[in-house]
Scaffold this motif. Structure first.
Motif, PDB file in Angstrom:
ATOM      1  N   GLU A 148       4.136   1.096   8.013  1.00  0.00           N
ATOM      2  CA  GLU A 148       4.722   0.468   6.636  1.00  0.00           C
ATOM      3  C   GLU A 148       4.293  -1.122   6.501  1.00  0.00           C
ATOM      4  OE1 GLU A 148       6.423   2.152   4.647  1.00  0.00           O
ATOM      5  OE2 GLU A 148       6.054   3.988   5.977  1.00  0.00           O
ATOM      6  N   LEU A 149       3.756  -1.586   7.518  1.00  0.00           N
ATOM      7  CA  LEU A 149       3.088  -3.080   7.365  1.00  0.00           C
ATOM      8  C   LEU A 149       1.968  -2.961   6.750  1.00  0.00           C
ATOM      9  CD1 LEU A 149       3.389  -6.132   8.270  1.00  0.00           C
ATOM     10  CD2 LEU A 149       1.737  -5.515  10.453  1.00  0.00           C
ATOM     11  N   VAL A 150       1.142  -1.696   7.187  1.00  0.00           N
ATOM     12  CA  VAL A 150      -0.141  -1.645   6.340  1.00  0.00           C
ATOM     13  C   VAL A 150       0.184  -1.347   4.608  1.00  0.00           C
ATOM     14  CG1 VAL A 150      -2.130  -0.150   6.187  1.00  0.00           C
ATOM     15  CG2 VAL A 150      -1.575  -0.958   8.220  1.00  0.00           C
ATOM     16  N   ALA A 201       9.698  -0.550   0.867  1.00  0.00           N
ATOM     17  CA  ALA A 201      10.326  -1.595   1.670  1.00  0.00           C
ATOM     18  C   ALA A 201      11.725  -1.216   2.402  1.00  0.00           C
ATOM     19  CB  ALA A 201      10.806  -2.667   0.591  1.00  0.00           C
ATOM     20  N   PRO A 202      12.345  -0.303   1.906  1.00  0.00           N
ATOM     21  CA  PRO A 202      13.343   0.178   2.962  1.00  0.00           C
ATOM     22  C   PRO A 202      13.061   0.948   4.079  1.00  0.00           C
ATOM     23  CG  PRO A 202      13.761   0.733   0.350  1.00  0.00           C
ATOM     24  CD  PRO A 202      12.537   0.426   0.394  1.00  0.00           C
ATOM     25  N   ILE A 203      11.854   1.653   3.773  1.00  0.00           N
ATOM     26  CA  ILE A 203      11.436   2.315   4.945  1.00  0.00           C
ATOM     27  C   ILE A 203      10.766   1.287   5.948  1.00  0.00           C
ATOM     28  CG2 ILE A 203       9.543   4.067   5.716  1.00  0.00           C
ATOM     29  CD1 ILE A 203       9.831   5.193   2.584  1.00  0.00           C
ATOM     30  N   ALA A 204      10.192   0.191   5.851  1.00  0.00           N
ATOM     31  CA  ALA A 204       9.691  -0.760   6.345  1.00  0.00           C
ATOM     32  C   ALA A 204      10.639  -1.451   7.316  1.00  0.00           C
ATOM     33  CB  ALA A 204       8.893  -1.817   5.520  1.00  0.00           C
ATOM     34  N   LEU A 205      11.819  -1.813   6.637  1.00  0.00           N
ATOM     35  CA  LEU A 205      13.056  -2.283   7.197  1.00  0.00           C
ATOM     36  C   LEU A 205      13.764  -1.284   8.215  1.00  0.00           C
ATOM     37  CD1 LEU A 205      14.699  -4.090   4.106  1.00  0.00           C
ATOM     38  CD2 LEU A 205      13.380  -5.046   5.801  1.00  0.00           C
ATOM     39  N   LYS A 206      13.623  -0.090   8.075  1.00  0.00           N
ATOM     40  CA  LYS A 206      14.233   0.770   8.823  1.00  0.00           C
ATOM     41  C   LYS A 206      13.282   1.072  10.100  1.00  0.00           C
ATOM     42  CE  LYS A 206      15.381   5.733   9.075  1.00  0.00           C
ATOM     43  NZ  LYS A 206      15.289   6.992   8.102  1.00  0.00           N
TER      44      LYS A 206
END
Length: 181
Positions: free
Chosen positions: A86-88, A106-111
Motif C-alpha cells: 500500500e505504501l508503493v 487510503a483506507p486499505i493502507a491504514l488497515k
C-alpha cells in the motif's frame, strides 16, 4: 488520469453517491450477461465490491477475469507485506496525481498499518522522519521506477537489500504504468 476518471464515471452506478463502489451485479447500469454474473460474484468476494475499474473491465469479461487473476496473485498471494504494497500504491498515486487511486487505497493502507501522518507525508517523504530505512528504500525505488523507469544501481541495491528480490519483483509490478485496483 482525467480520461480514466471520466470513463469510469460514465460506467458508475447511479444514486445518492455515484462515485462509490457498489455491491453485486444488480447495481450495474447495464445488465450483466449471464456468463459475467459468476465473475461479478468473484470480484465481490475478492474485493468486497465491484470497483469502478472492474465496472469498466466487465465490458470485456475475459479482460476483467485476467485482470482479477493478475492482481489477486500479486496482492493476495505474493510475499509482499500489505503495508509495503500500500505504501508503493499510495506513492505511485501521489507521483502520478491520481486522487481516485489514492482515495480507493487510503483506507486499505491504514488497515495495513500505515499511519495517516505517513500518508500525508508521502508527497515530500524525503524530508519526513516518519518512514523507516526499509520504507525509505522502497519509496526511492518506487519514485525511480515511476518517474524514470530505469532505476539507478545504488537505489536498486538499497531496495533489494531492504526487501529481497522476491518482494522487490512484486513492487516492480505495482510501479509499472498500469491501472491498479
Amino acid at each position: 488520469v482525467f480520461w480514466r476518471t471520466k470513463a469510469l464515471r460514465s460506467l458508475a452506478p447511479t444514486g445518492p453517491n455515484p462515485l462509490r463502489s457498489f455491491h453485486g451485479a444488480s447495481s450495474l447500469r447495464r445488465p450483466v450477461p449471464p456468463r459475467s454474473a459468476t465473475l461479478v460474484d468473484r470480484i465481490v468476494a475478492e474485493r468486497g465490491s465491484v470497483l469502478h475499474l472492474y465496472q469498466m473491465l466487465l465490458h470485456s469479461p475475459a479482460v476483467a477475469g485476467g485482470w482479477l487473476n493478475y492482481l489477486t496473485s500479486i496482492r493476495q498471494l505474493s510475499s509482499l507485506p500489505g503495508d509495503i504494497r500500500e505504501l508503493v500504491i499510495m506513492r505511485v498515486a501521489s507521483v502520478n496525481g491520481a486522487p481516485y487511486e489514492a482515495d480507493q487505497h487510503a483506507p486499505i493502507a491504514l488497515k495495513e498499518g500505515l499511519s495517516q501522518a505517513q500518508l500525508d507525508a508521502l508527497p515530500d517523504w524525503e524530508a519526513s522522519t516518519l518512514f523507516s530505512e526499509r520504507e525509505r528504500a522502497v519509496l526511492a525505488y518506487t519514485d525511480a521506477m515511476t518517474r524514470q523507469v530505469q532505476v539507478p544501481e545504488p537505489v536498486f541495491q538499497a531496495a533489494r537489500a531492504a526487501m529481497g528480490s522476491d518482494k522487490l519483483t512484486v513492487c516492480l509490478l505495482y510501479t509499472s504504468p498500469s491501472p491498479r485496483d
